[in-house]
Design a protein around this motif. Structure first.
Motif, mmCIF file in Angstrom:
data_model
loop_
_atom_site.group_PDB
_atom_site.id
_atom_site.type_symbol
_atom_site.label_atom_id
_atom_site.label_comp_id
_atom_site.label_asym_id
_atom_site.label_seq_id
_atom_site.Cartn_x
_atom_site.Cartn_y
_atom_site.Cartn_z
ATOM 1 N N VAL A 155 27.461 1.962 24.603
ATOM 2 C CA VAL A 155 27.503 0.518 24.845
ATOM 3 C C VAL A 155 26.636 0.187 26.053
ATOM 4 C CG1 VAL A 155 28.958 -1.434 25.492
ATOM 5 C CG2 VAL A 155 29.801 0.261 23.860
ATOM 6 N N GLN A 156 25.804 -0.810 25.896
ATOM 7 C CA GLN A 156 24.986 -1.281 27.014
ATOM 8 C C GLN A 156 25.231 -2.753 27.233
ATOM 9 O OE1 GLN A 156 20.944 -0.118 25.943
ATOM 10 N NE2 GLN A 156 21.120 1.684 27.240
ATOM 11 N N LEU A 157 25.342 -3.114 28.507
ATOM 12 C CA LEU A 157 25.536 -4.507 28.895
ATOM 13 C C LEU A 157 24.367 -4.914 29.774
ATOM 14 C CD1 LEU A 157 29.336 -4.385 29.845
ATOM 15 C CD2 LEU A 157 28.318 -5.005 27.649
ATOM 16 N N GLN A 158 23.746 -6.027 29.447
ATOM 17 C CA GLN A 158 22.568 -6.491 30.173
ATOM 18 C C GLN A 158 22.831 -7.887 30.706
ATOM 19 O OE1 GLN A 158 19.623 -4.673 30.618
ATOM 20 N NE2 GLN A 158 18.968 -6.301 31.977
ATOM 21 N N ALA A 159 23.004 -7.981 32.015
ATOM 22 C CA ALA A 159 23.259 -9.275 32.647
ATOM 23 C C ALA A 159 21.951 -9.912 33.105
ATOM 24 C CB ALA A 159 24.192 -9.102 33.837
ATOM 25 N N SER A 160 21.910 -11.232 33.052
ATOM 26 C CA SER A 160 20.730 -11.970 33.493
ATOM 27 C C SER A 160 21.143 -13.372 33.919
ATOM 28 C CB SER A 160 19.705 -12.049 32.361
ATOM 29 O OG SER A 160 20.256 -12.731 31.246
ATOM 30 N N GLY A 161 20.194 -14.082 34.538
ATOM 31 C CA GLY A 161 20.423 -15.470 34.888
ATOM 32 C C GLY A 161 20.649 -15.746 36.356
ATOM 33 N N GLY A 162 20.695 -14.708 37.174
ATOM 34 C CA GLY A 162 20.876 -14.923 38.597
ATOM 35 C C GLY A 162 19.642 -15.545 39.227
ATOM 36 N N GLY A 163 19.789 -15.938 40.483
ATOM 37 C CA GLY A 163 18.676 -16.526 41.198
ATOM 38 C C GLY A 163 19.133 -17.182 42.481
ATOM 39 N N LEU A 164 18.217 -17.948 43.054
ATOM 40 C CA LEU A 164 18.480 -18.663 44.303
ATOM 41 C C LEU A 164 18.751 -20.135 43.979
ATOM 42 C CD1 LEU A 164 18.448 -18.899 47.422
ATOM 43 C CD2 LEU A 164 15.970 -19.240 47.250
ATOM 44 N N VAL A 165 19.844 -20.658 44.505
ATOM 45 C CA VAL A 165 20.204 -22.041 44.243
ATOM 46 C C VAL A 165 20.808 -22.637 45.513
ATOM 47 C CG1 VAL A 165 22.507 -21.418 43.381
ATOM 48 C CG2 VAL A 165 21.430 -23.550 42.608
ATOM 49 N N GLN A 166 20.652 -23.920 45.674
ATOM 50 C CA GLN A 166 21.244 -24.589 46.829
ATOM 51 C C GLN A 166 22.728 -24.839 46.590
ATOM 52 O OE1 GLN A 166 18.879 -28.144 47.531
ATOM 53 N NE2 GLN A 166 17.644 -27.047 49.039
ATOM 54 N N ALA A 167 23.456 -24.945 47.666
ATOM 55 C CA ALA A 167 24.884 -25.265 47.568
ATOM 56 C C ALA A 167 25.067 -26.545 46.770
ATOM 57 C CB ALA A 167 25.480 -25.414 48.959
ATOM 58 N N GLY A 168 26.056 -26.524 45.884
ATOM 59 C CA GLY A 168 26.301 -27.658 45.007
ATOM 60 C C GLY A 168 25.605 -27.557 43.664
ATOM 61 N N GLY A 169 24.695 -26.599 43.558
ATOM 62 C CA GLY A 169 23.939 -26.423 42.322
ATOM 63 C C GLY A 169 24.674 -25.601 41.287
ATOM 64 N N SER A 170 23.978 -25.316 40.203
ATOM 65 C CA SER A 170 24.565 -24.603 39.070
ATOM 66 C C SER A 170 23.654 -23.483 38.593
ATOM 67 C CB SER A 170 24.799 -25.564 37.896
ATOM 68 O OG SER A 170 25.698 -26.594 38.236
ATOM 69 N N LEU A 171 24.263 -22.484 38.015
ATOM 70 C CA LEU A 171 23.565 -21.404 37.335
ATOM 71 C C LEU A 171 24.395 -20.979 36.134
ATOM 72 C CD1 LEU A 171 22.360 -18.931 40.155
ATOM 73 C CD2 LEU A 171 20.894 -20.288 38.648
ATOM 74 N N ARG A 172 23.728 -20.440 35.133
ATOM 75 C CA ARG A 172 24.438 -19.847 34.017
ATOM 76 C C ARG A 172 24.013 -18.395 33.860
ATOM 77 N NH1 ARG A 172 24.928 -21.069 27.527
ATOM 78 N NH2 ARG A 172 22.833 -20.161 27.466
ATOM 79 N N LEU A 173 24.963 -17.514 33.957
ATOM 80 C CA LEU A 173 24.719 -16.093 33.747
ATOM 81 C C LEU A 173 24.999 -15.738 32.293
ATOM 82 C CD1 LEU A 173 26.447 -14.583 36.918
ATOM 83 C CD2 LEU A 173 24.147 -15.545 36.681
ATOM 84 N N SER A 174 24.237 -14.769 31.807
ATOM 85 C CA SER A 174 24.443 -14.258 30.452
ATOM 86 C C SER A 174 24.606 -12.754 30.521
ATOM 87 C CB SER A 174 23.244 -14.591 29.559
ATOM 88 O OG SER A 174 23.041 -15.981 29.464
ATOM 89 N N CYS A 175 25.353 -12.234 29.578
ATOM 90 C CA CYS A 175 25.520 -10.785 29.472
ATOM 91 C C CYS A 175 25.490 -10.426 27.992
ATOM 92 C CB CYS A 175 26.818 -10.340 30.116
ATOM 93 S SG CYS A 175 27.200 -8.587 29.886
ATOM 94 N N ALA A 176 24.440 -9.734 27.589
ATOM 95 C CA ALA A 176 24.288 -9.319 26.204
ATOM 96 C C ALA A 176 24.773 -7.882 26.051
ATOM 97 C CB ALA A 176 22.831 -9.430 25.789
ATOM 98 N N ALA A 177 25.566 -7.671 25.018
ATOM 99 C CA ALA A 177 26.148 -6.351 24.782
ATOM 100 C C ALA A 177 25.611 -5.743 23.501
ATOM 101 C CB ALA A 177 27.668 -6.467 24.693
ATOM 102 N N SER A 178 25.410 -4.445 23.522
ATOM 103 C CA SER A 178 25.047 -3.734 22.300
ATOM 104 C C SER A 178 26.327 -3.372 21.555
ATOM 105 C CB SER A 178 24.246 -2.482 22.638
ATOM 106 O OG SER A 178 25.053 -1.580 23.377
ATOM 107 N N GLY A 179 26.188 -2.950 20.321
ATOM 108 C CA GLY A 179 27.358 -2.537 19.553
ATOM 109 C C GLY A 179 27.823 -3.615 18.597
ATOM 110 N N ARG A 180 28.634 -3.198 17.648
ATOM 111 C CA ARG A 180 29.055 -4.112 16.589
ATOM 112 C C ARG A 180 30.500 -4.583 16.725
ATOM 113 N NH1 ARG A 180 27.410 -1.294 11.055
ATOM 114 N NH2 ARG A 180 28.517 0.438 12.017
#
Length: 120
Positions: A1-26
């Motif tokens: 099983v592999q998990l791949q996280a993405s979506g991080g970054g630099l944001v100002q206070a009060g802002g928003s981000l969306r993280l994703s994590c894609a997984a292998s396997g059925r």
């Protein structure tokens, strides 16, 4: 099983981000998917989890600001983070467990982490 996280970054206070994590396997839909975070010099802490039955769980520190969701057709779990604060700065990791728990040592598979930095 592999998990791949993405979506991080630099944001100002009060802002928003969306993280994703894609997984292998059925069998993604059979497992609890969780998000944890670790700030420099601190222990890894539970952020949120999503159960196969649609239940969601949150740490008190993020309740009302963060939303975990999952798309079983895409083997992906998301973490929508709103109203971000400087204290949310950390490396965020996704992980998989066979049952709901907030203990990091009970998650058997981990992604590599994605860095979120919130500036004041």
């Amino acid at each position: 099983v592999q998990l791949q996280a993405s979506g991080g970054g630099l944001v100002q206070a009060g802002g928003s981000l969306r993280l994703s994590c894609a997984a292998s396997g059925r069998t993604f839909s059979n497992y609890v998917m969780g998000w944890f975070r670790q700030a420099p010099g601190k222990e890894r802490e539970f952020v949120a989890a999503s159960s196969p039955y649609g239940n969601t769980y949150y740490a008190d520190s993020v309740k009302g600001r963060f939303t975990i969701s999952r798309d079983n057709t895409k083997n992906t779990v998301y973490l929508q983070m709103n109203s971000l604060k400087p204290e949310d700065t950390a490396t965020y990791h996704c992980a998989r467990a066979s049952y709901y728990t907030e203990r990091a040592d009970e998650y058997g598979y981990w992604g590599q982490g994605t860095l979120v930095t919130v500036s004041s």
